[in-house]
Design an enzyme around this catalytic site. Structure first.
Site, PDB file in Angstrom:
ATOM      1  N   GLY A 116       0.827  -1.210   0.000  1.00 54.60           N
ATOM      2  CA  GLY A 116       0.000   0.000   0.000  1.00 54.60           C
ATOM      3  C   GLY A 116       0.849   1.242   0.000  1.00 54.60           C
ATOM      4  CG  ASN A 117      -0.372   4.634  -1.534  1.00 50.30           C
ATOM      5  OD1 ASN A 117      -1.056   5.493  -0.995  1.00 50.30           O
ATOM      6  ND2 ASN A 117      -0.802   3.924  -2.580  1.00 50.30           N
ATOM      7  NE  ARG A 118       5.132   6.689   4.652  1.00 49.87           N
ATOM      8  CZ  ARG A 118       5.299   5.994   5.770  1.00 49.87           C
ATOM      9  NH1 ARG A 118       4.330   5.962   6.666  1.00 49.87           N
ATOM     10  NH2 ARG A 118       6.413   5.341   5.987  1.00 49.87           N
TER      11      ARG A 118
END
Ligand code: CTP
Length: 402
Positions: A207-209
């Site tokens: 995922g990412n932030r």
């Protein structure tokens, strides 16, 4: 710091205006509360006085030497009415001045923001529809109510927009009184928001932030400017923006399908979502166990570039906006990377954010540069995400044909 009049009219959602007041005072604003007589049956004057730190103004006859029915409106930088009931909207639309709040609305020359809350039937009634149209025509901002649980067992459009969203838009009007014109009325806009999660196994993902806050601000500002807003949200844990239809997705493949479908009849598409460029090539159906020995390397496959696909399928007149989070490196600074990406992606506008060092992701503020394919450049200094959103919609509106 701004002088804000918080008008509260008599609906059950008056209790949520307490949260609106608390957030505005915590942000440093001087808030004078003007409840109607009916509002005081839901929440009493001591609550408003204690939380605002100021006397409550609830009738025209008190302190007549200070002419409060004129002064409050004249001195205000913003009048915010939350909740705005059907009755309050009707009285405001007809220019009545039969209590302090409506008198204040007539004397105010600052931005006026109404956050409606009422039963669905009342919101949908032609009388209310006409009243809202009249107020908007005269320059007031009337938010669309949220959809969900209402008083009693009923549910539908009519909920007060979330206090955090009301305050975000109120603060936007304080920073930029001209930020919410009705220039997107009748336009269909699509915003992607959040960050995709690419499954590795049933419990793990890459995922990412991205928190979705910038996409939410874009949706909320577009709806307040009159647009019909659809949002494709990847893993955003926030209540729906008022007035927007939200499709929730998980990974890039789901986002791609939802965006392609909704973009077909959108006048504007803003790709604010952080879409994963890669996904695990072979997600497994069972949880990967530690006991299986040394972990196998994760092979990655390339995801389709949704923005590039949108550009390839663009209809004449459709405006497409990309986002780019950049850090700058040996090959160029943030803006150089942004210009190269704008040329590569072929969109009309690219919003470039400098990231790293705790900037942008998950924070309430953001800074950016809005680059146009026509060579235009607008820099938006660090500020609330709604301010950047308003600048994006300014640039979009300038590119939409009449
Ligand atoms: N985007 C997209 N589909 C992808 C990846 C990105 O639609 N698979 C969109 C994002 O929503 C954003 C824009 O493309 O609007 C920029 O994404 P970014 O990942 O920064 O662009 P890349 O071309 O992947 O460049 P980089 O080499 O910097 O990763």
């Amino acid at each position: 710091m701004a002088r804000i009049v918080l008008g509260v009219s008599g609906g059950i959602a008056a209790y949520k205006a307490v949260e609106v007041l608390r957030r505005l005072t915590e942000a440093g604003h001087e808030v004078t509360v003007a409840p109607t007589a009916a509002a005081l049956r839901f929440v009493g004057a001591p609550t408003w006085a204690a939380l605002s730190g100021r006397p409550v103004h609830d009738e025209v006859w008190a302190d007549a030497d200070q002419v409060p029915h004129v002064r409050l409106g004249q001195r205000a930088d913003l009048v915010l009415v939350a909740p705005a009931t059907a009755d309050l909207l009707a009285r405001a639309a007809h220019g009545r001045a039969d209590d302090l709040l409506t008198a204040t609305l007539l004397t105010a020359r600052c931005p006026v923001l109404f956050a409606p809350a009422m039963h669905t039937e009342m919101w949908a009634h032609p009388a209310t529809v006409d009243n809202v149209a009249a107020l908007r025509r005269r320059g007031a901002v009337v938010l669309a109510p949220g959809v969900g649980r209402l008083a009693g067992a009923d549910s539908g459009p009519g909920r007060l927009p979330e206090p955090a969203e009301i305050v975000e838009l109120a603060q936007l009007l304080v920073c930029r009184p001209d930020a919410l014109p009705a220039d997107l009325t009748g336009r269909r806009v699509l915003v992607s928001a959040g960050g995709t999660r690419e499954p590795l196994d049933p419990v793990r993902f890459l995922g990412n932030r991205s928190s979705g806050r910038q996409g939410w601000a874009l949706a909320s500002v577009a709806a307040a400017r009159g647009a019909e807003v659809a949002v494709v949200a990847a893993n955003v844990e926030r209540p729906d923006p008022a007035g927007a239809r939200v499709a929730r997705v998980g990974d890039a493949a789901e986002l791609r399908t939802a965006v392609a479908e909704l973009a077909a009849d959108a006048d504007v598409v803003v790709m604010a979502a952080a879409v994963a460029d890669f996904r695990p090539a072979d997600p497994v159906a069972h949880k990967i166990k530690k006991s299986a020995g040394a972990p196998a390397p994760i092979a990655l496959a390339v995801n389709p570039d949704v923005l590039a696909e949108l550009v390839a399928a663009r209809r004449p007149g459709q405006v497409i906006v990309g986002f780019a989070a950049e850090t700058g490196d040996d090959a160029g600074d943030v803006l150089a990377h942004g210009r190269a990406k704008l040329a590569r992606k072929g969109c009309d506008l690219l919003v470039v954010n400098a990231v790293g060092g705790g900037r942008a992701f998950g924070r309430p503020d953001n800074a950016g540069a809005i680059l146009g394919a026509d060579g235009s450049f607008v820099e938006v200094p660090l500020g609330p995400k709604a301010v950047l959103a308003a600048a994006v919609w300014d640039a979009v509106a300038a590119r939409l044909g009449s």
